[in-house]
Design an enzyme around this catalytic site. Structure first.
Site, PDB file in Angstrom:
ATOM      1  N   ALA A 192     -11.652   7.428 -32.406  1.00 61.82           N
ATOM      2  CA  ALA A 192     -12.865   7.033 -33.125  1.00 61.82           C
ATOM      3  C   ALA A 192     -12.578   6.659 -34.568  1.00 61.82           C
ATOM      4  O   ALA A 192     -11.659   7.185 -35.195  1.00 61.82           O
ATOM      5  CB  ALA A 192     -13.877   8.173 -33.093  1.00 61.82           C
ATOM      6  N   GLY A 230     -10.273  10.095 -29.076  1.00 58.01           N
ATOM      7  CA  GLY A 230     -11.128   9.420 -28.105  1.00 58.01           C
ATOM      8  C   GLY A 230     -10.370   8.443 -27.229  1.00 58.01           C
ATOM      9  O   GLY A 230     -10.743   8.204 -26.085  1.00 58.01           O
ATOM     10  N   GLU A 279      -9.078  10.453 -24.515  1.00 66.80           N
ATOM     11  CA  GLU A 279     -10.190  10.836 -23.645  1.00 66.80           C
ATOM     12  C   GLU A 279     -10.585   9.683 -22.721  1.00 66.80           C
ATOM     13  O   GLU A 279     -10.898   9.910 -21.549  1.00 66.80           O
ATOM     14  CB  GLU A 279     -11.365  11.328 -24.485  1.00 66.80           C
ATOM     15  CG  GLU A 279     -11.044  12.678 -25.119  1.00 66.80           C
ATOM     16  CD  GLU A 279     -12.135  13.205 -26.024  1.00 66.80           C
ATOM     17  OE1 GLU A 279     -12.645  14.305 -25.735  1.00 66.80           O
ATOM     18  OE2 GLU A 279     -12.485  12.507 -27.008  1.00 66.80           O
ATOM     19  N   GLU A 313      -7.745  15.301 -33.665  1.00 63.21           N
ATOM     20  CA  GLU A 313      -8.954  15.538 -34.457  1.00 63.21           C
ATOM     21  C   GLU A 313      -9.107  16.985 -34.905  1.00 63.21           C
ATOM     22  O   GLU A 313      -9.763  17.260 -35.903  1.00 63.21           O
ATOM     23  CB  GLU A 313     -10.215  15.038 -33.732  1.00 63.21           C
ATOM     24  CG  GLU A 313     -10.417  15.548 -32.329  1.00 63.21           C
ATOM     25  CD  GLU A 313      -9.834  14.642 -31.257  1.00 63.21           C
ATOM     26  OE1 GLU A 313     -10.555  14.315 -30.300  1.00 63.21           O
ATOM     27  OE2 GLU A 313      -8.644  14.290 -31.339  1.00 63.21           O
TER      28      GLU A 313
END
Length: 164
Positions: free
Chosen positions: A37, A77, A80, A100
């Site tokens: 992100a 992300g 993910e 993160e």
């Protein structure tokens, strides 16, 4: 970024609805899968209606095989997204992780659930709590990726998609 999230959602829905599409391959651009992100967007008052978690679930629930072609990095992300794919191929020089946590954030798109299912609780806890990046060779040993290649990752992902 918001445009990437929207493009992923639109592309997946279009592919799922098209009977001529037999499989989907997700890749990045310029030798990188995804660094995750854009944290500048976290404070934006205009957030995309659908967050990353539902998009990763959309990938996972696709009736068509979805293959991640990981080059460079799959972090946060980005990892993910790859975890939601049915298959993952990584370039031998790729690195993966959930960094993160090093800035006080937990993975927010169900990576904390998908990673332990894939590689086991001890290895997943180590990655989740430390934020360390692992090389593709270690990811293969853990079962995080299905195959590592030294050649064109996209071509290898297409071959796998055709095979499955």
């Amino acid at each position: 970024s918001l445009p990437v999230l929207q493009a992923l959602e639109d592309g997946l829905k279009k592919a799922d609805a098209d009977p001529s599409v037999k499989a989907v391959m997700i890749c990045g651009e310029n030798g990188k899968f995804s660094a995750g992100a854009d944290i500048r967007g976290f404070s934006s008052p205009k957030r995309f209606g659908g967050a990353l978690g539902p998009i990763v679930s959309l990938i996972e629930s696709s009736e068509k095989p979805v293959v991640a072609a990981i080059e460079g990095v799959a972090l946060g992300g980005g990892l993910e997204v790859a975890l939601g794919c049915h298959y993952r191929i990584a370039h031998v020089k790729a690195r993966m992780g959930l960094p993160e946590v090093t800035i006080g954030l937990l993975p927010g798109a169900e990576g904390t659930q998908r990673l332990p299912r894939l590689i086991g609780v001890p290895a997943a806890l180590d990655m989740i709590t430390t934020g360390k990046h692992i090389p593709a060779t270690e990811a293969l040993k853990l079962g995080l990726v299905d195959e590592i290649v030294e050649e064109n990752t996209i071509e290898a992902a297409i071959r796998l998609a055709n095979k499955v």
